[in-house]
Enzyme design. Structure first.
Site, mmCIF file in Angstrom:
data_model
loop_
_atom_site.group_PDB
_atom_site.id
_atom_site.type_symbol
_atom_site.label_atom_id
_atom_site.label_comp_id
_atom_site.label_asym_id
_atom_site.label_seq_id
_atom_site.Cartn_x
_atom_site.Cartn_y
_atom_site.Cartn_z
ATOM 1 N N PRO A 383 0.904 -1.053 0.064
ATOM 2 C CG PRO A 383 -0.028 -1.179 2.243
ATOM 3 C CD PRO A 383 0.859 -1.891 1.361
ATOM 4 C CG HIS A 409 5.505 -2.266 5.639
ATOM 5 N ND1 HIS A 409 6.521 -1.186 5.597
ATOM 6 C CD2 HIS A 409 4.426 -2.158 6.573
ATOM 7 C CE1 HIS A 409 6.118 -0.485 6.613
ATOM 8 N NE2 HIS A 409 4.935 -0.937 7.268
#
Lengths: 486, 139
Positions: A383, A409
């Site tokens: 994301p 991440h």
């Protein structure tokens, strides 16, 4: 205010920087930070490189203390940190290397809905998700589990909630470890953790957690995208959440219990938040068993929210979720410690891999991958921020060689929450997002301001570094069009 | 010196600096500092006693453990402390007798979910005219 890092950073190549183990006493290995010239300047702005060096002092650490390009200042470990320890060489497990939000992670659901056909329904959809998916402080879930149910859920993982009707059988295969880390012992989870978690399974939480409706904007790898079911112009749903109060309490209990453990085992630590115990010790095993239980809880939580998202889509589009082909692409943990085999000096060795704000990124052919992903590698879900983009990547062979099968991440914060609020004065972040085509709904008073796009690094730089370093390859870029936050 | 707190920045989270003339005096503003991060909390008139007692060898950890208990009571019981009747705080011992009240869910405005009070840069130190405590919460 943050203090900056002034220690050594030696360039290894265009994507890596080294902190030599000579930098501070007690470092057993070098620190390696993945970053390009742009990112490294931001990284030097806080003390996260110092934390990379501190982690290098952990007993039994193998090869190097690593940081991904989304590194920022955390507790003990930096966020974006990866460290592998060898239990047979006195290697330790550290709750600080996992974090409070055990198995915080991301999942992605694909659909066959074309954005061009759905444009007029996006606001209705976001409102429906905001109503149906519990989010924010104090919001309980749609199911309250009693103690015995919680223990079963933590022992069985995703399958437990799928059996109760929250999801599809195919979701289980598309979840890291099939939504169940073996070796959990829910009987060791404290009553306090059970109480904090009893009504929080299937809730989003707050902070940087979100559920996002996205459009597949660009496909970089058509073959991998086809395997994942990603089609340019179609909608996807991304969920970012973790183990909620139950996981926070498991971490808290462990940190409390491990306060004196380093002294007991003669371990010198430069930071109390790095508290740890040998993997083979009773204390280490106890933490691992409760951490796995909390990780299984988190997979159940994201599974229930997947069910809620499907129901919301079905209601808005007046079509069953099965016909909307809302299949789970994948679910990955990014705060976790797992035992994984790696080649160490030519010998296959089971290492305890800590990923604190880092995603597993296994390459093509890895036996742990679902059969359909073996030819392309494991999907890595990254994301970004709610204004720009998120990415889908796949793991590459370089990850096994250089990063213990790990990738980034997220984008990584570049502004503190306070700075982001100050930068929002006189602006409406909600309106700015709307101008960019993103409908945002948030329960918290300052959630949108603190999580505004400018508070994050540009995720395109972050994934670009790992693409160029052959750790994880770009497959698709996803553009946000709707977001709900706690 | 009046007891007070101020928030300070930490990249992804938030910190609280507390100043008071005595160690015992740190407790009320530390509690208020924690609540201010959670949001604007409003209590009802439904009250009950809150008691906390702990021994140890590090006052900063005693403070941290107390704040984690306050957080637990907030999260599990939806209650907040509204007044402090007796606080005793030495290097080895902490006693807090306070009044807790149920939260009014209609009137509370939330900002952050606090996961825990961390050990990161946790400290209590003597300063001119009193004491300073610092703690960082994970959000």
């Amino acid at each position: 205010m943050n203090e900056s890092y002034s220690g050594p950073l030696e360039r290894l190549d265009g994507n890596r920087w080294r902190i030599p183990k000579s930098y501070k006493p007690g470092m057993r290995v070098d620190g390696i930070i993945y970053a390009n010239d742009v990112l490294i300047e931001a990284i030097k702005g806080d003390k996260s490189p110092e934390q990379v060096a501190n982690v290098a002092t952990l007993p039994g650490i193998v090869r190097y203390s690593l940081a991904m390009p989304d590194i920022h200042w955390g507790y003990g470990f930096c966020i974006g940190g990866v460290a592998a320890t060898d239990p047979e060489q006195g290697g330790v497990i550290s709750p600080g290397g996992v974090g409070y939000d055990i198995n915080c992670g991301v999942r992605l659901i694909r659909t066959n809905i074309k954005f061009t056909d759905a444009k007029n329904k996006i606001e209705q959809l976001v409102n429906q998700l905001f109503r149906d998916v519990p989010c924010g402080v104090g919001q309980g879930g749609i199911v309250k589990f009693n103690k015995s149910e919680l223990c079963k859920l933590m022992a069985e993982g995703s399958r437990y909630v799928v059996k109760r009707g929250f999801g599809w059988e195919s979701d289980i295969e598309a979840t890291e470890a099939h939504g169940l880390i073996e070796g959990a012992d829910p009987s060791l989870v404290s009553d306090r953790a059970l109480q904090r978690g009893s009504d929080q399974c299937g809730t989003l939480g707050s902070g940087n957690h979100f559920m996002e409706v996205q459009v597949v904007e660009k496909i970089d790898d058509p073959q991998a995208a086809a395997v994942m079911g990603l089609v340019e112009g179609n909608l996807t749903v991304m969920i970012h959440s973790g183990s909620r109060g139950l996981g926070y309490q498991v971490c808290e209990d462990a940190l409390h219990e491990l306060q004196d453990t380093p002294r007991k085992y003669g371990i010198d630590l430069p930071d109390k938040q790095l508290s740890c115990a040998p993997v083979h010790s009773n204390e280490g095993q106890r933490y691992l068993k409760t951490m796995r239980a909390a990780a299984n809880f988190a997979w159940c939580s994201r599974q229930i929210m997947t069910h809620l998202a499907r129901e919301a889509f079905a209601r808005v589009f007046e079509t069953p979720a099965e016909r909307l082909q809302m299949n789970l692409v994948y679910d990955v943990a990014h705060n976790i410690a797992k035992m994984e085999p790696y080649d160490v000096d030519g010998v296959s060795t089971s290492l305890c891999v800590h990923r604190k704000g880092a995603t597993r990124a296994f390459p093509p052919g890895h036996p742990e991958l679902p059969e359909r992903y073996r030819p392309i590698g494991q999907p890595v879900l990254v994301p970004g921020d709610m204004g720009r983009a998120s990415y889908v990547l796949v793991g590459q062979p370089g990850s096994m060689e250089h990063t213990f099968g790990s990738s980034c991440h997220g984008a990584g914060r570049r502004m503190s929450r306070g700075a982001a609020i100050r930068a929002s004065k006189g602006r409406s972040i909600k309106k700015e997002l709307l101008d960019r085509g993103v409908i945002a709904r948030a329960r918290g008073r300052t959630g949108l301001e603190e999580e505004q796009p400018d508070a994050y690094k540009d995720v395109t730089h972050v994934v670009g570094v790992l693409h160029d370093a052959h750790i994880s390859r770009k497959v698709a870029k996803l553009r946000p069009i709707g977001v709900i936050k706690g | 010196m009046l007891p007070h707190f101020e928030l300070f920045d930490h990249t992804a989270d938030m910190g609280v600096q507390v100043i008071a003339p005595t160690m015992a005096g740190l407790m009320a503003p530390a509690t208020q500092g924690l609540y201010s991060i959670i949001g604007e909390l409003v209590a009802t008139s439904k009250q009950e006693a809150f008691q906390f007692e702990l021994s140890g060898n590090d006052p900063a950890i005693l403070l941290r453990d107390y704040l984690n208990q306050v957080l637990f009571v907030f999260e599990r019981d939806h209650r907040m402390l509204i007044s402090f009747e007796q606080t005793e705080f030495s290097r080895e011992h902490l006693i807090v007798n306070a009044t807790a009240a149920a939260l009014d869910p209609e009137k509370c405005v939330y900002s952050h979910e606090v996961k825990a009070i961390t050990y990161h840069e946790l400290s209590i130190r003597e300063i001119e005219g009193g004491f300073e405590a610092r703690f960082i919460v994970d959000i």
